[in-house]
Design a protein around this motif. Sequence first.
Motif, PDB file in Angstrom:
ATOM      1  N   TRP A   8       0.839  -1.205   0.000  1.00 50.66           N
ATOM      2  CA  TRP A   8       0.000   0.000   0.000  1.00 50.66           C
ATOM      3  C   TRP A   8       0.871   1.251   0.000  1.00 50.66           C
ATOM      4  N   LEU A   9       1.899   1.269   0.834  1.00 46.08           N
ATOM      5  CA  LEU A   9       2.816   2.401   0.865  1.00 46.08           C
ATOM      6  C   LEU A   9       3.499   2.580  -0.489  1.00 46.08           C
ATOM      7  N   TYR A  10       3.880   1.467  -1.101  1.00 44.79           N
ATOM      8  CA  TYR A  10       4.564   1.509  -2.401  1.00 44.79           C
ATOM      9  C   TYR A  10       3.663   2.135  -3.460  1.00 44.79           C
ATOM     10  N   PHE A  11       2.397   1.754  -3.470  1.00 43.82           N
ATOM     11  CA  PHE A  11       1.479   2.261  -4.484  1.00 43.82           C
ATOM     12  C   PHE A  11       1.093   3.718  -4.237  1.00 43.82           C
ATOM     13  N   CYS A  12       1.410   4.246  -3.061  1.00 46.67           N
ATOM     14  CA  CYS A  12       1.195   5.671  -2.801  1.00 46.67           C
ATOM     15  C   CYS A  12       2.236   6.529  -3.522  1.00 46.67           C
ATOM     16  N   LEU A  13       3.319   5.915  -3.937  1.00 45.32           N
ATOM     17  CA  LEU A  13       4.381   6.646  -4.622  1.00 45.32           C
ATOM     18  C   LEU A  13       4.002   6.903  -6.082  1.00 45.32           C
ATOM     19  N   PRO A  14       4.509   7.988  -6.672  1.00 44.76           N
ATOM     20  CA  PRO A  14       4.281   8.234  -8.099  1.00 44.76           C
ATOM     21  C   PRO A  14       4.875   7.101  -8.949  1.00 44.76           C
ATOM     22  N   LEU A  15       4.313   6.890 -10.115  1.00 44.01           N
ATOM     23  CA  LEU A  15       4.766   5.824 -11.001  1.00 44.01           C
ATOM     24  C   LEU A  15       6.256   5.941 -11.305  1.00 44.01           C
ATOM     25  N   SER A  16       6.729   7.146 -11.545  1.00 42.87           N
ATOM     26  CA  SER A  16       8.139   7.329 -11.891  1.00 42.87           C
ATOM     27  C   SER A  16       9.056   6.872 -10.763  1.00 42.87           C
ATOM     28  N   TYR A  17       8.649   7.084  -9.493  1.00 37.93           N
ATOM     29  CA  TYR A  17       9.437   6.635  -8.350  1.00 37.93           C
ATOM     30  C   TYR A  17       9.438   5.109  -8.286  1.00 37.93           C
ATOM     31  N   ARG A  18       8.261   4.527  -8.516  1.00 37.51           N
ATOM     32  CA  ARG A  18       8.161   3.065  -8.464  1.00 37.51           C
ATOM     33  C   ARG A  18       9.017   2.422  -9.551  1.00 37.51           C
ATOM     34  N   GLN A  19       9.088   3.046 -10.699  1.00 39.50           N
ATOM     35  CA  GLN A  19       9.916   2.512 -11.782  1.00 39.50           C
ATOM     36  C   GLN A  19      11.396   2.547 -11.401  1.00 39.50           C
ATOM     37  N   LYS A  20      11.824   3.611 -10.738  1.00 36.22           N
ATOM     38  CA  LYS A  20      13.215   3.699 -10.298  1.00 36.22           C
ATOM     39  C   LYS A  20      13.516   2.639  -9.239  1.00 36.22           C
TER      40      LYS A  20
END
Length: 251
Positions: free
Chosen positions: A138-150
Amino acid sequence: MILFISDLHLSAERHDITACFLNFMANEASQADALYVLGDLFEMWVGDDDDSPFHQQIKTAFRTLTDSGVPCYFIHGNRDFLIGQQFARETGVELLAEHTVIDLYGTPALILHGDTLCTLDLDYQRYRKKVHNRFIQWLYFCLPLSYRQKIGDKLRSNSSNTNQTKSNTIMDVTPDEVVSQLRQHQVALMIHGHTHRPAVHELDMDGSPATRIVLGDWYEHGSVLVCTPDGNILETREFATPELSTRHCEQ
C-alpha cells in the motif's frame, strides 16, 4: 491441448522475445483449451497503472485470446507479483492463488511459480515476505509511477548482482519442500517455473511415483509445456531474430 509458459521476462528491450510471444499467442495459444502463465511474464511490473505502449501491446494479445474463448490463467512470479485486478479486467485473464490445484485432463496437478520451493535461499525468502506484506505494498502504491519505476530498476539490478554470488543449490528448489507441497495438496504432479532449468523429474513420494515438470525461460528461445490427454511434452520455440542475452542465470 493445455499450454503452460513462464519466465518470459518480457520487456520493451527484447524484441525477439516479444515477437516470439505474440506469434505464440496468435497462432498456438488461440488453438488451445486453456493457457496458464506461471509467473514472471514481465521483467518488471510496478503497477497496473503503468500503461506504456509496450504493456498495451501485451495486454491486447491477452484480450484477443480471451475474447476468442480461450481461458487464460495467471500465477504471480517474483518479478510481476504486483499485477492486479485492473490487469485482469483489461485482459480477461484470471488471477490464481500462488499454489493452485487444477484438473489436467483427469489428473490433479499443483501449479505454482516455484520461488516458494527455494527454501534454502533465506535472503530471498525474507525479501519475499517483506514485499508481499499488504501494508508495504500500500505504501509503495502511494508513490508516483516514476518513483516506483526507479525502485523497480534498483531492485532488479540488486537481484542480478546478488544471484551471481549464490550457489546453484541455493537457487534451485529444495527437494523436501517439493515433496511436502505434493503431500500437502495430495497430488502426484507439480508444474512450476522460476529456476529456468526445464526438465521432467520423476520422484518418489511416500513410496509412490510423482512427477515435477519445470518450465524453461524465454531468454534464448521460447519454452512451452504442451499437455494433451496422451501426455505432457516440454517444447521450445525458436526466435526469428536471436539477440544476445546476458541474463541466463537471473531469476
